[in-house]
Design an enzyme around this catalytic site. Structure first.
Site, PDB file in Angstrom:
ATOM      1  N   GLU A 114       0.790  -1.307   0.120  1.00  0.00           N
ATOM      2  CA  GLU A 114      -0.007   0.089  -0.071  1.00  0.00           C
ATOM      3  C   GLU A 114       0.846   1.195  -0.094  1.00  0.00           C
ATOM      4  O   GLU A 114       1.888   1.219   0.568  1.00  0.00           O
ATOM      5  CB  GLU A 114      -0.873   0.035   1.138  1.00  0.00           C
ATOM      6  CG  GLU A 114      -2.100  -1.126   1.112  1.00  0.00           C
ATOM      7  CD  GLU A 114      -2.920  -0.909   2.378  1.00  0.00           C
ATOM      8  OE1 GLU A 114      -4.016  -1.601   2.436  1.00  0.00           O
ATOM      9  OE2 GLU A 114      -2.503  -0.563   3.353  1.00  0.00           O
ATOM     10  N   CYS A 127       3.520   8.386   1.567  1.00  0.00           N
ATOM     11  CA  CYS A 127       4.029   7.387   2.296  1.00  0.00           C
ATOM     12  C   CYS A 127       4.389   6.298   1.616  1.00  0.00           C
ATOM     13  O   CYS A 127       2.972   5.748   1.093  1.00  0.00           O
ATOM     14  CB  CYS A 127       3.001   7.276   3.415  1.00  0.00           C
ATOM     15  SG  CYS A 127       3.623   6.195   4.733  1.00  0.00           S
ATOM     16  N   CYS A 134       6.978  -6.828   7.104  1.00  0.00           N
ATOM     17  CA  CYS A 134       8.030  -6.350   7.684  1.00  0.00           C
ATOM     18  C   CYS A 134       8.690  -7.219   8.808  1.00  0.00           C
ATOM     19  O   CYS A 134       7.717  -8.218   9.247  1.00  0.00           O
ATOM     20  CB  CYS A 134       7.645  -5.268   8.602  1.00  0.00           C
ATOM     21  SG  CYS A 134       9.117  -4.442   9.488  1.00  0.00           S
ATOM     22  N   CYS A 138       7.312  -5.139  15.433  1.00  0.00           N
ATOM     23  CA  CYS A 138       6.572  -4.463  16.601  1.00  0.00           C
ATOM     24  C   CYS A 138       5.180  -4.519  16.871  1.00  0.00           C
ATOM     25  O   CYS A 138       4.210  -4.571  15.987  1.00  0.00           O
ATOM     26  CB  CYS A 138       6.807  -2.873  15.984  1.00  0.00           C
ATOM     27  SG  CYS A 138       8.428  -2.705  15.592  1.00  0.00           S
ATOM     28  N   CYS A 141       1.954  -2.430  15.605  1.00  0.00           N
ATOM     29  CA  CYS A 141       2.142  -2.175  14.096  1.00  0.00           C
ATOM     30  C   CYS A 141       1.521  -3.088  13.253  1.00  0.00           C
ATOM     31  O   CYS A 141       1.724  -4.419  13.527  1.00  0.00           O
ATOM     32  CB  CYS A 141       3.421  -1.979  13.825  1.00  0.00           C
ATOM     33  SG  CYS A 141       3.509  -1.464  11.955  1.00  0.00           S
ATOM     34  N   CYS A 368      -0.439   5.748   9.833  1.00  0.00           N
ATOM     35  CA  CYS A 368       0.895   4.978  10.306  1.00  0.00           C
ATOM     36  C   CYS A 368       0.550   3.758  11.267  1.00  0.00           C
ATOM     37  O   CYS A 368      -0.025   3.689  11.853  1.00  0.00           O
ATOM     38  CB  CYS A 368       1.971   6.158  11.266  1.00  0.00           C
ATOM     39  SG  CYS A 368       2.988   6.787  10.308  1.00  0.00           S
TER      40      CYS A 368
HETATM   41  N1  SAH Z   1       9.866   0.279  10.037  1.00  0.00           N
HETATM   42  C1  SAH Z   1       9.982   1.884   9.799  1.00  0.00           C
HETATM   43  C2  SAH Z   1       9.145   2.532   9.218  1.00  0.00           C
HETATM   44  C3  SAH Z   1       7.585   2.207   8.924  1.00  0.00           C
HETATM   45  S1  SAH Z   1       6.533   2.540  10.206  1.00  0.00           S
HETATM   46  C4  SAH Z   1       9.974   2.378  11.279  1.00  0.00           C
HETATM   47  O1  SAH Z   1       9.546   1.673  12.175  1.00  0.00           O
HETATM   48  O2  SAH Z   1      10.181   3.510  11.393  1.00  0.00           O
HETATM   49  C5  SAH Z   1       6.337   4.329  10.170  1.00  0.00           C
HETATM   50  C6  SAH Z   1       6.025   4.834  11.802  1.00  0.00           C
HETATM   51  O3  SAH Z   1       4.738   4.496  12.139  1.00  0.00           O
HETATM   52  C7  SAH Z   1       7.123   4.490  12.631  1.00  0.00           C
HETATM   53  O4  SAH Z   1       7.357   5.271  13.424  1.00  0.00           O
HETATM   54  C8  SAH Z   1       5.929   3.370  13.430  1.00  0.00           C
HETATM   55  O5  SAH Z   1       6.613   2.856  14.534  1.00  0.00           O
HETATM   56  C9  SAH Z   1       4.758   4.118  13.478  1.00  0.00           C
HETATM   57  N2  SAH Z   1       3.758   3.262  13.666  1.00  0.00           N
HETATM   58  C10 SAH Z   1       3.487   1.818  13.530  1.00  0.00           C
HETATM   59  N3  SAH Z   1       2.403   1.444  14.006  1.00  0.00           N
HETATM   60  C11 SAH Z   1       1.604   2.628  14.433  1.00  0.00           C
HETATM   61  C12 SAH Z   1       0.339   2.738  15.168  1.00  0.00           C
HETATM   62  N4  SAH Z   1      -0.298   1.683  15.259  1.00  0.00           N
HETATM   63  N5  SAH Z   1      -0.006   4.035  15.624  1.00  0.00           N
HETATM   64  C13 SAH Z   1       0.914   5.171  15.384  1.00  0.00           C
HETATM   65  N6  SAH Z   1       2.203   4.758  14.613  1.00  0.00           N
HETATM   66  C14 SAH Z   1       2.493   3.568  14.172  1.00  0.00           C
END
Ligand code: SAH
Length: 376
Positions: A114, A127, A134, A138, A141, A368
């Protein structure tokens, strides 16, 4: 044809049958010299590479019919050799009165990714995804729950940008014709775990036409969980892109849970690398911090974060807290607004520049961390 009762409704777009193997080679995978070599290998003079580059990066087209300065006999053969279709739209969802557009793409092998376009009065940000799924796991996410399917090629990243820039240029996004000003690697994937392709893609974004789109490197943000050696490598590339470090906790104990790679590189090691990045590039680093109710939003954690940033220097960093976008099935939710405000006040009170990020697209699972690219 017999109409079967209960058959699935037809999808809007015909998605090609999946093929296995690497994505087909594309102009945007290749550095300028390699592009010229590929054209020569196809039996054509090298200047045709510049013409193709002008069409792709300058006119934002991959359609041979639009390349009227190329002899008819060449349009299809050169396009087939160097501009194979990489992204097939599966579905588009809009929000915020059409100024947020999420697109689900099928890649050549049927894998889904996406990208999300967000238009603001003064800028337009895309974005992009750098991986399908991934591997960083985390738990808050949505993409992290999928595991890693595969890396994207440079051209699969670049083509997300081309299509968005074209839609903006042609006035297909609410707000009239416009220009894509920013690209953030905050879609699916960990960009620094797909280093070569991401770097190649960034070079195509910032190189002038016909070698790239001619975007400003300052408008490009690479966001990472904190892969320390890759941060140092990026700092040495001489590209002043913005680095964002997804910290989410200032203490190792909690960060190990939220960002599991912390078991490999500690909070301090990640912050040291971010600080070195700022020192080397002169670019202020962003610290991303998703505020999760009763998990990481305590005032003492804001103070600990401020302390760790301040002890490394002044002016090198700013913090972007963002209310958690809850993902389906998650036990976590966003911080109470008053608690979030207190967190921000603690940071600002300690002299740390802090901007709360908006949650554009959360109602279309386009915010995000919500990108999961499933058919729902
Ligand atoms: N892998 C990279 C980029 C992808 S995510 C990273 O971790 O930076 C982009 C951003 O969105 C990251 O800061 C991530 O931690 C954040 N993110 C992921 N899940 C989220 C959520 N459910 N709510 C808010 N931010 C989130």
């Amino acid at each position: 044809m017999t109409g079967r009762v209960g058959a699935a409704p037809p999808t809007l777009t015909l998605v090609p049958a999946p093929r296995r193997g690497k994505p087909p080679r594309h102009l945007a995978d290749l550095a300028p010299e390699a592009r010229a070599e590929a054209v020569v290998a196809a039996g054509e003079p090298a200047y045709r590479a510049r013409q193709l580059g002008t069409h792709y990066f300058g006119h934002l087209t991959a359609d041979p019919a639009e390349m009227t300065d190329l002899p008819l006999r060449l349009r299809d053969s050169l396009a087939a050799a160097l501009l194979p279709p990489l992204l097939t739209p599966v579905r588009t969802v809009t929000a915020d009165a059409g100024t947020t557009v999420k697109t689900l793409w099928a890649l050549h092998d049927g894998v889904r990714i996406e990208s999300v376009l967000m238009r603001y009065p003064d800028r337009a940000t895309l974005c992009v995804s750098s991986q399908a799924g991934c591997g960083m796991a985390c738990p808050f996410c949505a993409t992290g729950q999928l595991g890693l399917t595969r890396n994207l090629s440079a051209a699969e990243i670049v083509d997300q940008v081309r299509v968005a820039a074209r839609a903006l240029r042609d006035g297909e996004v609410a707000g009239g014709p416009g220009r894509l000003s920013n690209v953030v690697f905050m879609g699916m994937g960990e960009p620094l775990a797909n280093y070569r392709a991401v770097l190649d893609a960034v070079r195509r974004l910032v190189a002038p036409v016909p070698d790239g789109f001619g975007m400003s490197a300052r408008g490009v943000t690479v966001s990472t969980v904190g892969l320390v050696p890759a941060i140092d490598r990026l700092a040495a590339e001489g590209l002043p892109v913005t680095l964002a470090l997804s910290l989410h906790a200032p203490d190792d104990e909690l960060r190990r849970e939220l960002v599991p790679i912390t078991t490999r590189w500690s909070v301090d090691e990640a912050l040291d690398a971010a600080h070195r990045y700022a020192a080397t590039t002169g670019r202020r680093v962003s610290i991303e911090y998703a505020l999760i109710r009763d998990v990481n939003d305590h005032a003492w954690r804001a103070r600990l974060l401020a302390e760790k940033l301040a002890e490394r220097g002044r002016g090198w960093v700013h913090v972007n807290p963002i209310p958690l976008n809850p993902t389906p099935g998650s036990r976590w939710t966003a911080s109470d607004p008053a608690v979030a405000a207190r967190f921000v006040a603690e940071l600002r009170g300690a002299g740390i520049p802090t901007t709360v990020r908006d949650t554009r697209g959360s109602d279309i699972d386009g915010a995000c961390g919500q990108l999961a690219a499933e058919e729902r």
